[in-house]
Motif scaffolding. Structure first.
Motif, PDB file in Angstrom:
ATOM      1  N   VAL A   8     -29.810 -29.161  12.461  1.00  0.00           N
ATOM      2  CA  VAL A   8     -28.376 -29.086  12.138  1.00  0.00           C
ATOM      3  C   VAL A   8     -28.063 -29.998  10.960  1.00  0.00           C
ATOM      4  CG1 VAL A   8     -26.036 -29.562  12.967  1.00  0.00           C
ATOM      5  CG2 VAL A   8     -27.661 -28.395  14.459  1.00  0.00           C
ATOM      6  N   ARG A   9     -28.600 -31.213  10.965  1.00  0.00           N
ATOM      7  CA  ARG A   9     -28.336 -32.159   9.877  1.00  0.00           C
ATOM      8  C   ARG A   9     -28.817 -31.602   8.544  1.00  0.00           C
ATOM      9  NH1 ARG A   9     -30.180 -36.332  12.105  1.00  0.00           N
ATOM     10  NH2 ARG A   9     -32.339 -36.053  11.498  1.00  0.00           N
ATOM     11  N   ARG A  10     -30.050 -31.069   8.520  1.00  0.00           N
ATOM     12  CA  ARG A  10     -30.582 -30.507   7.268  1.00  0.00           C
ATOM     13  C   ARG A  10     -29.747 -29.315   6.809  1.00  0.00           C
ATOM     14  NH1 ARG A  10     -35.333 -31.365  10.054  1.00  0.00           N
ATOM     15  NH2 ARG A  10     -35.484 -29.150  10.577  1.00  0.00           N
ATOM     16  N   CYS A  11     -29.374 -28.460   7.732  1.00  0.00           N
ATOM     17  CA  CYS A  11     -28.568 -27.283   7.408  1.00  0.00           C
ATOM     18  C   CYS A  11     -27.220 -27.699   6.827  1.00  0.00           C
ATOM     19  CB  CYS A  11     -28.379 -26.441   8.672  1.00  0.00           C
ATOM     20  SG  CYS A  11     -27.365 -24.973   8.461  1.00  0.00           S
ATOM     21  N   MET A  12     -26.588 -28.698   7.445  1.00  0.00           N
ATOM     22  CA  MET A  12     -25.279 -29.147   6.967  1.00  0.00           C
ATOM     23  C   MET A  12     -25.390 -29.812   5.600  1.00  0.00           C
ATOM     24  SD  MET A  12     -23.422 -30.311  10.494  1.00  0.00           S
ATOM     25  CE  MET A  12     -21.906 -30.791   9.662  1.00  0.00           C
ATOM     26  N   GLU A  13     -26.464 -30.561   5.379  1.00  0.00           N
ATOM     27  CA  GLU A  13     -26.662 -31.183   4.073  1.00  0.00           C
ATOM     28  C   GLU A  13     -26.800 -30.128   2.987  1.00  0.00           C
ATOM     29  OE1 GLU A  13     -30.065 -33.669   4.777  1.00  0.00           O
ATOM     30  OE2 GLU A  13     -28.826 -35.327   5.507  1.00  0.00           O
ATOM     31  N   LYS A  14     -27.562 -29.069   3.272  1.00  0.00           N
ATOM     32  CA  LYS A  14     -27.760 -27.994   2.298  1.00  0.00           C
ATOM     33  C   LYS A  14     -26.460 -27.255   1.990  1.00  0.00           C
ATOM     34  CE  LYS A  14     -32.562 -26.981   3.399  1.00  0.00           C
ATOM     35  NZ  LYS A  14     -33.476 -26.010   4.019  1.00  0.00           N
ATOM     36  N   SER A  15     -25.617 -27.076   3.009  1.00  0.00           N
ATOM     37  CA  SER A  15     -24.382 -26.321   2.811  1.00  0.00           C
ATOM     38  C   SER A  15     -23.258 -27.180   2.249  1.00  0.00           C
ATOM     39  CB  SER A  15     -23.932 -25.691   4.131  1.00  0.00           C
ATOM     40  OG  SER A  15     -23.502 -26.689   5.033  1.00  0.00           O
ATOM     41  N   GLY A  16     -23.463 -28.510   2.210  1.00  0.00           N
ATOM     42  CA  GLY A  16     -22.425 -29.404   1.696  1.00  0.00           C
ATOM     43  C   GLY A  16     -21.327 -29.691   2.716  1.00  0.00           C
ATOM     44  N   ALA A  17     -21.551 -29.334   3.978  1.00  0.00           N
ATOM     45  CA  ALA A  17     -20.552 -29.583   5.024  1.00  0.00           C
ATOM     46  C   ALA A  17     -20.476 -31.075   5.330  1.00  0.00           C
ATOM     47  CB  ALA A  17     -20.916 -28.819   6.295  1.00  0.00           C
ATOM     48  N   THR A  18     -19.320 -31.508   5.794  1.00  0.00           N
ATOM     49  CA  THR A  18     -19.135 -32.902   6.188  1.00  0.00           C
ATOM     50  C   THR A  18     -19.997 -33.197   7.404  1.00  0.00           C
ATOM     51  OG1 THR A  18     -16.870 -32.863   5.399  1.00  0.00           O
ATOM     52  CG2 THR A  18     -17.449 -34.627   6.919  1.00  0.00           C
ATOM     53  N   ILE A  19     -20.798 -34.238   7.306  1.00  0.00           N
ATOM     54  CA  ILE A  19     -21.693 -34.593   8.403  1.00  0.00           C
ATOM     55  C   ILE A  19     -20.995 -35.595   9.307  1.00  0.00           C
ATOM     56  CG2 ILE A  19     -23.896 -35.661   8.982  1.00  0.00           C
ATOM     57  CD1 ILE A  19     -25.010 -34.492   6.407  1.00  0.00           C
ATOM     58  N   LYS A  20     -20.861 -35.221  10.585  1.00  0.00           N
ATOM     59  CA  LYS A  20     -20.202 -36.068  11.580  1.00  0.00           C
ATOM     60  C   LYS A  20     -20.699 -35.635  12.951  1.00  0.00           C
ATOM     61  CE  LYS A  20     -16.319 -32.898  11.830  1.00  0.00           C
ATOM     62  NZ  LYS A  20     -14.900 -32.712  11.686  1.00  0.00           N
ATOM     63  N   PRO A  21     -20.464 -36.445  13.988  1.00  0.00           N
ATOM     64  CA  PRO A  21     -20.851 -36.006  15.328  1.00  0.00           C
ATOM     65  C   PRO A  21     -20.112 -34.726  15.699  1.00  0.00           C
ATOM     66  CG  PRO A  21     -20.357 -38.341  15.312  1.00  0.00           C
ATOM     67  CD  PRO A  21     -19.922 -37.796  13.980  1.00  0.00           C
ATOM     68  N   LEU A  22     -20.837 -33.780  16.295  1.00  0.00           N
ATOM     69  CA  LEU A  22     -20.261 -32.498  16.675  1.00  0.00           C
ATOM     70  C   LEU A  22     -20.373 -32.317  18.181  1.00  0.00           C
ATOM     71  CD1 LEU A  22     -21.998 -30.324  13.941  1.00  0.00           C
ATOM     72  CD2 LEU A  22     -19.646 -31.158  13.902  1.00  0.00           C
ATOM     73  N   VAL A  23     -19.243 -32.116  18.859  1.00  0.00           N
ATOM     74  CA  VAL A  23     -19.253 -31.861  20.293  1.00  0.00           C
ATOM     75  C   VAL A  23     -19.375 -30.359  20.494  1.00  0.00           C
ATOM     76  CG1 VAL A  23     -18.007 -32.078  22.467  1.00  0.00           C
ATOM     77  CG2 VAL A  23     -17.841 -33.897  20.751  1.00  0.00           C
ATOM     78  N   VAL A  24     -20.456 -29.950  21.145  1.00  0.00           N
ATOM     79  CA  VAL A  24     -20.762 -28.536  21.331  1.00  0.00           C
ATOM     80  C   VAL A  24     -20.678 -28.193  22.814  1.00  0.00           C
ATOM     81  CG1 VAL A  24     -22.538 -26.765  21.049  1.00  0.00           C
ATOM     82  CG2 VAL A  24     -22.272 -28.550  19.318  1.00  0.00           C
ATOM     83  N   THR A  25     -19.965 -27.113  23.129  1.00  0.00           N
ATOM     84  CA  THR A  25     -19.904 -26.612  24.490  1.00  0.00           C
ATOM     85  C   THR A  25     -20.803 -25.394  24.595  1.00  0.00           C
ATOM     86  OG1 THR A  25     -17.621 -27.376  24.736  1.00  0.00           O
ATOM     87  CG2 THR A  25     -18.396 -25.729  26.310  1.00  0.00           C
ATOM     88  N   LEU A  26     -21.748 -25.466  25.520  1.00  0.00           N
ATOM     89  CA  LEU A  26     -22.658 -24.358  25.772  1.00  0.00           C
ATOM     90  C   LEU A  26     -22.257 -23.722  27.095  1.00  0.00           C
ATOM     91  CD1 LEU A  26     -25.983 -26.218  24.960  1.00  0.00           C
ATOM     92  CD2 LEU A  26     -24.778 -24.615  23.501  1.00  0.00           C
ATOM     93  N   SER A  27     -21.898 -22.459  27.053  1.00  0.00           N
ATOM     94  CA  SER A  27     -21.555 -21.705  28.255  1.00  0.00           C
ATOM     95  C   SER A  27     -22.539 -20.557  28.396  1.00  0.00           C
ATOM     96  CB  SER A  27     -20.130 -21.148  28.163  1.00  0.00           C
ATOM     97  OG  SER A  27     -19.197 -22.202  28.047  1.00  0.00           O
ATOM     98  N   ALA A  28     -22.918 -20.272  29.621  1.00  0.00           N
ATOM     99  CA  ALA A  28     -23.861 -19.180  29.870  1.00  0.00           C
ATOM    100  C   ALA A  28     -23.295 -17.866  29.351  1.00  0.00           C
ATOM    101  CB  ALA A  28     -24.144 -19.075  31.361  1.00  0.00           C
ATOM    102  N   GLY A  29     -24.087 -17.156  28.558  1.00  0.00           N
ATOM    103  CA  GLY A  29     -23.704 -15.844  28.073  1.00  0.00           C
ATOM    104  C   GLY A  29     -22.677 -15.826  26.959  1.00  0.00           C
ATOM    105  N   GLU A  30     -22.362 -16.980  26.368  1.00  0.00           N
ATOM    106  CA  GLU A  30     -21.369 -17.034  25.291  1.00  0.00           C
ATOM    107  C   GLU A  30     -21.940 -17.785  24.099  1.00  0.00           C
ATOM    108  OE1 GLU A  30     -17.568 -18.553  26.468  1.00  0.00           O
ATOM    109  OE2 GLU A  30     -17.617 -17.496  28.379  1.00  0.00           O
ATOM    110  N   LEU A  31     -21.342 -17.552  22.927  1.00  0.00           N
ATOM    111  CA  LEU A  31     -21.729 -18.317  21.742  1.00  0.00           C
ATOM    112  C   LEU A  31     -21.300 -19.766  21.922  1.00  0.00           C
ATOM    113  CD1 LEU A  31     -20.685 -15.897  18.855  1.00  0.00           C
ATOM    114  CD2 LEU A  31     -22.992 -16.443  19.606  1.00  0.00           C
ATOM    115  N   PRO A  32     -22.049 -20.706  21.369  1.00  0.00           N
ATOM    116  CA  PRO A  32     -21.650 -22.104  21.482  1.00  0.00           C
ATOM    117  C   PRO A  32     -20.338 -22.352  20.758  1.00  0.00           C
ATOM    118  CG  PRO A  32     -23.492 -21.874  19.980  1.00  0.00           C
ATOM    119  CD  PRO A  32     -23.274 -20.545  20.596  1.00  0.00           C
ATOM    120  N   SER A  33     -19.558 -23.269  21.281  1.00  0.00           N
ATOM    121  CA  SER A  33     -18.283 -23.639  20.679  1.00  0.00           C
ATOM    122  C   SER A  33     -18.386 -25.068  20.174  1.00  0.00           C
ATOM    123  CB  SER A  33     -17.181 -23.537  21.738  1.00  0.00           C
ATOM    124  OG  SER A  33     -15.986 -24.093  21.265  1.00  0.00           O
TER     125      SER A  33
END
Length: 71
Positions: A8-33
């Motif tokens: 994720v860090r490498r991907c965000m660096e390449k895309s120029g996105a702001t790097i910060k802690p990301l809270v991710v919710t994983l639910s069964a059968g759904e895309l992560p939020s």
């Protein structure tokens, strides 16, 4: 998860996105939020790619994880 966080860090660096802690919710059968960012954002895309690449998912219920992607 560490390898996914590094991805994720490498991907965000390449895309120029702001790097910060990301809270991710994983639910069964759904895309992560990712809290605080749009589902189509670079951060969300990077998280989805990392979770898919390393086969990280929950089989039932819901779980939250904070990706610490600070440089």
């Amino acid at each position: 998860m560490r390898r996914a966080e590094a991805h994720v860090r490498r991907c965000m660096e390449k895309s120029g996105a702001t790097i910060k802690p990301l809270v991710v919710t994983l639910s069964a059968g759904e895309l992560p939020s990712v809290r605080g960012v749009a589902s189509g954002s670079d951060a969300s895309r990077c998280v989805r790619e990392a979770l898919e690449r390393f086969g990280l998912a929950v089989s039932s219920g819901q779980r939250q994880h904070t990706f610490f992607v600070a440089p």
